[in-house]
Design a protein around this motif. Structure first.
Motif, mmCIF file in Angstrom:
data_model
loop_
_atom_site.group_PDB
_atom_site.id
_atom_site.type_symbol
_atom_site.label_atom_id
_atom_site.label_comp_id
_atom_site.label_asym_id
_atom_site.label_seq_id
_atom_site.Cartn_x
_atom_site.Cartn_y
_atom_site.Cartn_z
ATOM 1 N N GLU A 1 0.823 -1.215 0.000
ATOM 2 C CA GLU A 1 0.000 0.000 0.000
ATOM 3 C C GLU A 1 0.854 1.262 0.000
ATOM 4 O OE1 GLU A 1 -3.322 0.395 2.615
ATOM 5 O OE2 GLU A 1 -3.580 -1.773 2.782
ATOM 6 N N ILE A 2 0.431 2.227 -0.811
ATOM 7 C CA ILE A 2 0.995 3.576 -0.764
ATOM 8 C C ILE A 2 0.105 4.349 0.194
ATOM 9 C CG2 ILE A 2 1.514 5.651 -2.100
ATOM 10 C CD1 ILE A 2 1.893 3.741 -4.527
ATOM 11 N N ILE B 1 0.820 10.813 0.648
ATOM 12 C CA ILE B 1 1.718 11.681 -0.118
ATOM 13 C C ILE B 1 1.512 13.117 0.336
ATOM 14 C CG2 ILE B 1 0.052 11.894 -2.015
ATOM 15 C CD1 ILE B 1 2.439 12.301 -3.906
ATOM 16 N N VAL C 1 6.577 10.872 0.287
ATOM 17 C CA VAL C 1 5.556 9.836 0.183
ATOM 18 C C VAL C 1 5.863 8.766 1.220
ATOM 19 C CG1 VAL C 1 6.800 8.460 -1.549
ATOM 20 C CG2 VAL C 1 4.312 8.321 -1.443
ATOM 21 N N VAL D 1 5.124 4.732 2.297
ATOM 22 C CA VAL D 1 4.712 3.484 1.642
ATOM 23 C C VAL D 1 5.041 2.278 2.507
ATOM 24 C CG1 VAL D 1 5.086 4.461 -0.656
ATOM 25 C CG2 VAL D 1 6.914 3.182 0.447
ATOM 26 N N VAL E 1 5.775 -2.341 -1.604
ATOM 27 C CA VAL E 1 5.444 -1.550 -2.795
ATOM 28 C C VAL E 1 6.545 -1.718 -3.835
ATOM 29 C CG1 VAL E 1 5.284 0.826 -3.665
ATOM 30 C CG2 VAL E 1 3.989 0.139 -1.646
ATOM 31 N N LEU F 1 5.156 2.582 -7.438
ATOM 32 C CA LEU F 1 5.278 3.871 -6.761
ATOM 33 C C LEU F 1 5.382 5.003 -7.765
ATOM 34 C CD1 LEU F 1 5.636 5.637 -4.283
ATOM 35 C CD2 LEU F 1 8.038 4.948 -4.183
ATOM 36 N N PHE G 1 2.160 5.817 -9.413
ATOM 37 C CA PHE G 1 1.319 6.585 -8.498
ATOM 38 C C PHE G 1 1.759 8.049 -8.467
ATOM 39 C CE2 PHE G 1 0.975 8.447 -4.240
ATOM 40 C CZ PHE G 1 -0.396 8.392 -4.026
ATOM 41 N N GLU H 1 7.844 -0.221 6.616
ATOM 42 C CA GLU H 1 7.299 1.033 6.096
ATOM 43 C C GLU H 1 8.431 2.037 5.946
ATOM 44 O OE1 GLU H 1 4.482 4.328 8.103
ATOM 45 O OE2 GLU H 1 3.582 2.317 8.057
#
Length: 1013
Positions: free
Chosen positions: A109-110, A113, A120, A122, A126, A131, A134, A273
């Motif tokens: 999951e992103i 931002i 950002v 993430v 990812v 990325l 996105f 993360e």
């Protein structure tokens, strides 16, 4: 007969108990101790193979915390772990004999931002390209650029401090990492970001796990500062280990403990993360492709190019270029990298400039081009030519070729394959040419072939020597070269591991760092992971540990593969040659490869997964004394197990009696046989071929389901159903019959034959008469076209065959419908190889005879036409003959359309069959050219697989995957296109759209025929 592989390669009782425990205590992700899944996690893109005890797939941070916390309690204290992302590492970083924590399946999951602040946040799973896709609408990108960007995860990038192209300008992953969330071996949470030195010292005084970490890292990084600066090379690359230099900023006012995690290869904590800074996308780009008479010239010219203040300078040698020429990808760049008349291009430098304003780079480009013109005119520096492009899509195509070159090297013919083990050396750029010259002398002294490419602006060159890892003596050569390259890089002030991490090369760490500094690294490891539970043996071990570092001598895939008889290896080379590059994990939903992986996220259901399972199946059969090639002959002679033996084996299967063959078959069952892997994979792993072979073996031991016989006989039943379609169609469409088919055969949405049928629609056409055609003059034969029937268009889409005949007539030629001859493709898909061989032999003999008329043979379904080209050649060999069947667009492309120019209409939208996209990469462009000839506009859209693929989408167990695939890339385009303007080249694709949208797109031929009418 083939052996029952009933001695399961089981995990330990402790691991099985652990997996049950974490599920009971709140772990919501997947846990898997099956041999197939563990086997998939046993390899990456390196030469090593280490089978883990289990694999867990966390869905949340809490899952990771639960898994580690429980493992820090009795009786699980002895368990070890290794994090895994994309599995694209070239040195075994993600391989572990313990439990794999795979963050790539769910943690993608992103999260957030912030455009104003330019960052950002993430999850670790990812994918790099995900990325950037996105970020693109926001005008940003995540800068570190990798050749594996379409499947590499950001967690893996952090753990190896990945860089890549353009690193002189954009830096490494660590240069963009603002904050990290990670979990220590005991499940404690660690959050990092840059803070003031004063605040860091306050934290270090706390009596807590995190406080003790800060205290240790601060102490080591401060007290050993001079030694650190002395030992760490002054390069644009990090040495991977624990980055004690950059925990401080340049002014020594800030401290970031996260810098020891970047490049730590998962040996300190499990990263879940990250927060990254993001870079504005430059509006203007220009790429100059500079061609050389030798690779040495390209290397020695690189400092001259760096002085031009380019964003990046990439290089490839002639070996890589020649491999690219033989690959599908060359079609996209052939006009961008043209040959120089009278010269042989032996090297290529790709020089990129980019800027926010065009004028900011115009002078640099003009100056460089003037200098290049002078070099060419004076025949200096080996420069023989250059080309410029400022088209962003063209630049992306060239870089896609450069990226794919990594995998293309693995497709070298013969047992010796260029492999990664000393291929990311980094030296100061000014030393690169001399270093490579000596490196080549080293390799030449071992009589080795090799390929080279890399980032010459940063002094990084990827060199892959060709070795046969099934040969124990050549495995020893790997060790010799590794030792020699370590010494050579040190001589030139560089590193052996300049980009791809240490992994199994960790044994060289003590020599590189020296005893004093390496001891300090071990202190860091002790603070973070005192019991050596995280990726043990990588980078270093805790001070108190007696465990060894991993070594380049550790067990490799070749050790397993050499147990398979060499003739068997050669017979199954399309599975044996898989080098684990992982392109089949491509994130891009519009890429045809691999649909079953895209739908499931399960890597067993990918070309790499199936190749690995097949290799192990062959090894285990050999281990049981089975001669697979002799068994193949036995099956062909019908001398295999009796029906009673198959019944008993099948009954055992129902009772749950284990056979590894069932795990292999489960993977094969998910294959759509789309054949994307046969061309999109740089190694050309051919799953449909070895899948058919495996099913042939498997069903000699176990009973086949009834539906397989139905599919295999479709070319016999379809003509009969079509002949009596007026009677059979109402019956087949009835709810009762559809329910019966679903319950007994497991098929849904079964199509009904065309009505009126083909013979009613084409009754006015000239009948096939071989003698008459044979007696025509060569000139008269030029006005004939022979239509090769297939079971799908002839009996389920007769209107398409009728339309093609109309188009042929409109072009002033005479269409003749050949008698229907079964193609055999359905038999091959289901593994009826003996039946397929007979079908192929009969059809090939007929088509070979007809081809002697020198009249074009044209088929309408690409997957069936390609079967004549591929599967026929495989199973018949030289006896296939020389006949050629064209697909409709191949024939139409050669025709003149002056008399058929139409009134302009709305643009049509074309969606291509995935097999056609990969095997005939120019097909969409060809259709566009055909439409342009008649005054029509055709827009080709990139898509993945539609999810039907022959009968796959009709089988009840495949409904979820089939629907998911359709929704991934087809549904959005279908919903945004007028029904009347949507075209599709594949019969399966048109059927899939009809199933979900209740209308059937037309084939391009039908549009031409309708306008003519």
């Amino acid at each position: 007969m083939i052996a029952k592989l009933s001695v399961e390669q089981v995990s330990s009782e402790l691991v099985l108990h652990y997996l049950k425990t974490i599920k009971a205590e709140g772990f919501i992700g997947d846990v898997d101790a099956s041999y197939g899944t563990r086997l998939l996690a046993a390899t990456d893109n390196s030469v090593y193979q280490t089978i883990p005890q289990g694999v867990i797939f966390p869905k949340t941070d809490k899952d990771v915390q639960v898994a580690l916390n429980i493992a820090s309690r009795d009786p699980f204290l002895s368990l070890t772990f290794g994090p895994r992302g994309g599995g694209t590492g070239t040195n075994g970083q993600s391989l572990t004999p313990g439990i794999v924590i795979d963050l790539s399946r769910y943690m993608r999951e992103i999260l957030e931002i912030n455009e104003e602040e330019g960052w950002v946040r993430v999850q670790a799973g990812v994918i790099k390209d995900q990325l950037n896709d996105f970020l693109r609408p926001y005008g940003y990108f995540f800068a570190p650029d990798l050749s594996t960007s379409n499947r590499a995860t950001v967690g893996g990038m952090i753990n190896t401090d990945a860089s890549g192209q353009g690193s002189l300008v954009y830096g490494k992953t660590s240069d963009h990492t603002l904050a990290i969330k990670a979990f220590l071996a005991d499940g404690s949470e660690l959050n990092t970001q840059a803070i003031t030195i004063e605040k860091a010292k306050l934290i270090a005084e706390q009596d807590s796990t995190v406080g003790r970490l800060y205290k240790t890292v601060l102490d080591v990084a401060t007290s050993k500062r001079e030694l650190i600066l002395e030992k760490f090379p002054r390069l644009n690359r990090f040495l991977t280990g624990y980055d004690l230099e950059h925990v401080f900023n340049d002014t020594m006012t800030e401290f970031d403990i996260g810098r020891v995690l970047t490049g730590s290869e998962g040996s300190l904590a499990i990263i879940t993360e990250a927060k990254f800074n993001i870079t504005p996308i430059a509006r203007f780009k220009t790429l100059i492709n500079i061609k050389y008479d030798s690779f040495d010239s390209a290397l020695r010219n690189s400092p001259f190019l760096v002085e031009a203040h380019a964003t990046s300078v990439e290089t490839v040698d002639s070996k890589v270029l020649n491999l690219a020429r033989e690959d599908i990808i060359w079609h996209s760049v052939s006009d961008l990298i043209t040959d120089v008349p009278g010269q042989t291009m032996q090297g290529l430098n790709m020089v990129e400039f980019n800027a926010e304003r065009e004028e900011d780079m115009a002078d640099k480009i003009q100056s460089l081009c003037q200098k290049l013109d002078s070099l060419i005119s004076n025949k200096e520096a080996g420069v023989i030519g250059y080309q410029l492009t400022s088209d962003v899509s063209d630049i992306q195509k060239i870089y896609a070729m450069r990226k794919k070159s990594v995998g293309l090297l693995g497709n070298t013919k013969g047992a010796k394959k260029p492999i990664a083990f000393a291929e990311d050396t980094a030296v100061p750029p000014e030393n690169l040419a001399d270093f490579i010259s000596e490196f080549r002398e080293l390799l030449d002294s071992h009589n080795l072939d090799y390929g080279m490419f890399g980032h010459v602006d940063a002094g990084v060159l990827h060199v892959r020597p060709a070795l046969d890892m099934c040969d124990p003596e050549q495995e020893k050569t790997l060790r010799q070269i590794s030792d020699q390259v370590v010494a050579l890089t040190a001589k030139y002030g560089g590193l052996m591991w300049g980009e791809h991490g240490k992994g199994y090369r960790s044994e060289y760490g003590p020599n590189f760092f020296g005893e004093e500094l390496f001891t300090e690294l071990r202190r860091i490891k002790s603070a973070f992971d005192p019991y050596n539970k995280l990726n043990p043996g990588k980078i270093c071990t805790p001070l108190e540990s007696k465990d060894n570092l991993v070594s380049v001598d550790d067990k490799k895939r070749g050790w397993f593969d050499r147990q398979i008889d060499i003739q068997v290896r050669d017979s199954f080379d399309t599975s044996m040659n898989c080098n684990g590059n992982g392109l089949c994990f491509n994130y891009d939903v519009t890429s045809p490869m691999c649909p079953s992986y895209k739908a499931t996220g399960d890597r067993r259901f990918s070309p790499k997964g199936r190749a690995g399972l097949m290799r192990e199946w062959l090894r285990l059969q050999t281990e049981q004394g089975v001669d697979i090639l002799e068994e193949e002959k036995t099956i062909s002679k019908k001398d295999g197990p009796t029906w009673w033996e198959r019944f008993l084996n099948t009954n055992d299967k129902r009772k749950g009696v284990y056979d590894f063959s069932h795990e292999v078959k489960e993977s094969m069952d998910e294959c759509l046989a789309c054949k994307a892997c046969t061309t999109a994979c740089p190694i050309k792993v051919d799953v449909p071929t070895f899948r058919a072979g495996f099913l042939n073996f498997y069903y000699s031991q176990y009973n086949r389901p009834l539906k397989d016989y139905l599919v295999a006989s479709i070319e016999q039943t379809a003509p009969l159903l079509s002949k009596f379609s007026a009677i059979t169609n109402p019956v087949l469409k009835s709810n009762a019959v559809q329910w019966l088919i679903k319950k007994t055969l497991g098929y849904v949405d079964t199509p009904t034959p065309s009505h009126p049928n083909l013979y009613a629609r084409t009754s006015s056409l000239e009948k096939f008469d071989f003698t008459k055609l044979e007696n025509l003059s060569e000139q008269q034969r030029l006005d004939y076209v022979l239509i090769v029937q297939d079971p799908f268009t002839s009996f389920y889409e007769a209107e398409l065959v009728e339309s093609f005949a109309k188009v042929v007539q409109a072009l002033g030629k005479t269409p003749v419908l050949l008698p229907f001859k079964p193609n055999g493709k359905p038999q091959h898909v289901k593994g009826f190889l003996d039946k397929f061989a007979r079908t192929a032999k009969n059809s090939a003999a007929f088509l070979e005879q007809v081809s002697e008329l020198n009249i074009p043979l044209v088929g309408l379904d690409a997957s069936l036409v390609l079967c004549y080209r591929d599967e026929y050649k495989t199973i018949l060999g030289e006896s296939r003959g020389e006949f050629e069947v064209l697909v409709a667009h191949e024939w139409l492309a050669e025709q003149t359309f002056e008399q058929l120019v139409f009134e302009p209409q709305k643009p049509f939208v074309l969606l291509s069959h995935c097999s056609e996209t990969t095997s005939l990469p120019q097909s969409a462009k060809t259709w566009q050219a055909i439409f342009e000839k008649v005054g029509l506009e055709l827009q080709a859209k990139a898509t993945g697989c539609c999810g039907m693929a022959g009968t796959y989408g009709h089988e009840i167990q495949n409904q979820q995957n089939s629907t998911s695939l359709y929704e991934l890339s087809w549904q959005p385009i279908v919903h945004n296109t007028e029904q009347s303007q949507l075209l599709a080249t594949g019969f399966s694709c048109r059927s899939q759209v009809k199933r979900f949208e209740k209308f059937k797109p037309k084939h391009p031929v039908e549009v031409l025929a309708n306008i003519i009418s």
